[in-house]
Motif scaffolding. Structure first.
Motif: not given
Length: 217
Positions: A6-18, A26-40
């Protein structure tokens, strides 16, 4: 408790993951849950950095647009410089189709250096051509709108092969015949031939010739 992940997460990392999700699914697949899963991480963690999906979309668009670089040109013709700039803009957005999807549905968010850079150089070129103030503003938006139209049109038809175009021509001719649209029926095969529609450079040259003519009146 804050984990090392969690400490290594930044807004830029979240955006890059999205962005990576958009590229892959595709854009429709973007969700906070999906991003969270990708980042663990927990989905709630994302809200510490991005307060809403709307904000996230803005950040995605900004990241892409801010990559806009003005191509070097030694050409003294202001119209050629504008065509080169807008062609670079087209190339950038065509390489990031998910950003185009956002752009056609939302205003460009504040703080866009890339759009500001594009505006500044196009306005400077227009000024060199004697197009100033309100005329320059109107000309800029005509140029911008035409370019965006070409981008959207090209993306939507990028997968059409020759056989698909021929089929579209037959369908258009049949529809035109049924409704008495004689000119459309006669030219249907040409109207559906993407090679005859002209590229962005040709369209901009035509528009800029009109702008120059208007300025001379």
């Amino acid at each position: 408790m804050v984990t090392s992940k969690t400490a290594s997460i930044t807004a830029d990392i979240i955006t890059q993951t999205a962005i990576q999700i958009a590229i892959e699914s595709g854009m429709e697949a973007i969700s906070f849950r999906k991003i969270a899963t990708e980042l663990g991480i927990s989905p709630m963690t994302i809200y510490k950095f991005v307060d809403s999906k709307e904000t996230l979309l803005d950040q995605i668009l900004l990241q892409v647009i801010n990559r806009m670089e003005i191509p070097y040109s030694s050409d003294g013709d202001w119209r050629v410089r504008i065509i080169d700039i807008m062609s670079a803009w087209q190339e950038l957005l065509l390489s990031h189709p998910y950003a185009v999807q956002i752009l056609v549905n939302r205003r460009v968010p504040a703080g866009s250096q890339g759009l500001g850079r594009l505006e500044e150089h196009v306005l400077a070129a227009l000024e060199d051509g004697g197009v100033n103030e309100d005329r320059a503003v109107r000309a800029f938006w005509q140029i911008f709108s035409m370019t965006l139209g070409h981008i959207v049109f090209e993306l939507s038809r990028s997968k059409l092969d020759k056989s698909a175009q021929e089929l579209a021509g037959i369908d258009m001719a049949n529809t035109a015949r049924n409704h008495g649209f004689t000119r459309v029926e006669r030219l249907a095969s040409s109207l559906t031939n993407t090679q005859l529609r002209g590229n962005l450079a040709v369209s901009l040259a035509t528009l800029l010739a009109g702008i120059l003519g208007e300025n001379e009146v």
